[in-house]
Motif scaffolding. Structure first.
Motif, short mmCIF file in Angstrom:
data_model
loop_
_atom_site.label_atom_id
_atom_site.label_comp_id
_atom_site.label_asym_id
_atom_site.label_seq_id
_atom_site.Cartn_x
_atom_site.Cartn_y
_atom_site.Cartn_z
N GLY A 11 0.84 -1.21 0.00
CA GLY A 11 0.00 0.00 0.00
C GLY A 11 0.86 1.24 0.00
N SER A 12 0.28 2.36 -0.37
CA SER A 12 1.07 3.60 -0.39
C SER A 12 0.16 4.81 -0.18
N TYR A 13 0.79 5.92 0.07
CA TYR A 13 0.04 7.18 0.25
C TYR A 13 0.92 8.36 -0.17
N ARG A 63 -3.56 0.65 3.97
CA ARG A 63 -3.83 0.17 2.61
C ARG A 63 -3.14 -1.18 2.35
N HIS A 67 -4.99 -4.68 1.49
CA HIS A 67 -4.57 -5.47 0.32
C HIS A 67 -4.27 -6.92 0.71
N THR A 274 9.17 6.03 -10.99
CA THR A 274 8.14 6.96 -10.52
C THR A 274 8.75 8.32 -10.19
N SER A 291 4.14 -0.20 -5.23
CA SER A 291 2.70 -0.02 -5.14
C SER A 291 2.14 0.52 -6.47
N ALA A 292 2.84 1.48 -7.06
CA ALA A 292 2.36 2.08 -8.33
C ALA A 292 2.32 1.02 -9.43
N LEU A 294 2.07 -2.24 -9.09
CA LEU A 294 1.02 -3.24 -8.80
C LEU A 294 -0.34 -2.67 -9.17
N ASP A 295 -0.56 -1.42 -8.80
CA ASP A 295 -1.86 -0.78 -9.06
C ASP A 295 -2.16 -0.69 -10.55
N ASP A 296 -1.12 -0.40 -11.37
CA ASP A 296 -1.40 -0.26 -12.81
C ASP A 296 -1.28 -1.59 -13.56
N LYS A 300 2.79 -8.44 -11.25
CA LYS A 300 1.75 -9.43 -10.91
C LYS A 300 2.29 -10.44 -9.91
#
Ligand code: UT7
Length: 323
Positions: A11-13, A63, A67, A274, A291-292, A294-296, A300
């Motif tokens: 997770g990230s913020y 987060r 997850h 990033t 995190s970025a 994985l999110d996009d 995997k």
């Protein structure tokens, strides 16, 4: 069967305020063209007034827990990497422990500046294998905007604020398993303190101080040290460069990312970058990049991931794991 430690949540913020290169060019003698050409940075996030490192770390941790499908009650260890703690003490990790409502286990900080997350991941892995902890949060969280000299164009354009976190869980697997955390390589060399340091601290000056860096000198050490750490780790684990699915480096400068990848013959399409949108977030940069991606959907489950970082100390290192 053997004990393994897996990454089961990420997770990230990022704080909502974005500071662009044009914004900074109104504060010091710089411009968007120089910053982009020399660093690859276009913008960075800046924590709001009163928003603390522990606040950033808490959201990233929550987060990562969500997850992983876990709650704070499931966690018995927090290792938090930061060079910008809320207070000199207690450890920011214990403040996060309280904020997420975790009433058991142990929490402490690791100080290895930009390599903090790499060192924290290795620390948590070792404690889980040897000291009875079962589920950990490893967090990188920084408010570097608070230790920048906003009149120094050579440093203030480079850094940003943010946090990233992973959940680690202990498991058992066949002796031949190549899952979970596979190895770490950690190094420091205290001989180069004057090239990258903060000119204040409780014992030396009783002040917080500001970041000072001889950037072009650090740059030269960074490419050589990072490539050396990665080579050592791959040798130690018997993994080839070609087997790496994703290279998730510390995000200091796009030219360092490219230089290291070239030296190691890592295809540029495998690099998660990033730095353009986050700047250098120190200990937060590796988990933020993870995190970025994985999110996009780029990274995997099952992918083999190599991290690396280098910064103040000098401290540098790398981690290898299969997600
Ligand atoms: O995460 C911790 C580890 N940190 C790093 O890995 C950072 C490593 N270093 C770097 O990323 C790069 O060295 C920098 C981005 C910091 C600097 O890039 P550089 O290509 O090494 O530039 P430089 O320091 O050699 O400076 C070149 C010129 C200088 O002017 P002169 O002396 O050639 O006239 C600087 O004064 O660029 C000037 N300069 C700037 N100009 C416009 C320095 N900062 C700026 C600026 N805007 N913000």
């Amino acid at each position: 069967m053997k004990t393994i430690v897996r990454v089961t949540g990420v997770g990230s913020y990022l704080p909502s305020t974005v500071l662009t290169n044009d914004d900074i060019s109104r504060m010091v003698d710089t411009n968007d063209e120089w910053i982009r050409a020399r660093t690859g940075i276009g913008s960075r996030h800046i924590a709001a007034e009163g928003e603390l490192t522990s606040d950033l770390g808490t959201v990233a941790a929550q987060r990562a827990l969500s997850h992983a499908g876990l709650t704070a009650n499931d966690i018995d260890l927090i290792v938090l990497a930061t060079a910008t703690p809320d207070l000199t003490f207690p450890a920011t990790a214990t403040i996060v422990q309280q904020k997420i409502g975790m009433k058991q286990g142990a929490a402490f900080d690791v100080g290895a500046v930009c390599s903090g997350f790499v060192f924290a991941l290795a620390t948590a892995d070792g404690l889980m294998r040897n000291s009875g902890f079962n589920r950990a949060l490893v967090i990188g969280a920084e408010t570097f905007s608070r230790i920048l000299d906003w009149s120094d164009r050579t440093t203030c354009v480079l850094f940003g604020d943010g946090a990233g976190a992973v959940v680690l869980e202990k498991d058992t697997a066949d002796d031949s398993s190549q899952d979970g955390l596979l190895g770490h390589h950690l190094r420091t060399d205290g001989a180069h303190k004057e090239l990258l340091y903060v000119d204040g601290g409780p014992s030396a000056t009783q002040t917080v101080g500001h970041l000072r860096m001889v950037g072009n000198q650090v740059f030269k050490h960074a490419v050589v040290n990072i490539a050396g750490a990665v080579d050592s780790l791959l040798k130690q684990t018997g993994v080839s460069h070609e087997a790496i699915d994703w290279f998730v480096p510390h995000q200091a400068n796009q030219r360092i990312l490219d230089g290291v990848a070239k030296r190691l013959s890592i295809d540029s399409s495998k690099i998660v970058s990033t730095v353009g949108k986050h700047g250098n977030t120190s200990a937060a940069s590796v988990p933020l990049a993870l995190s970025a991606a994985l999110d996009d959907g780029r990274i995997k489950k099952g992918d083999l991931i190599l991290t690396e970082a280098m910064g103040g100390g000098f401290a540098w290192g790398a981690n290898l794991f299969r997600l």
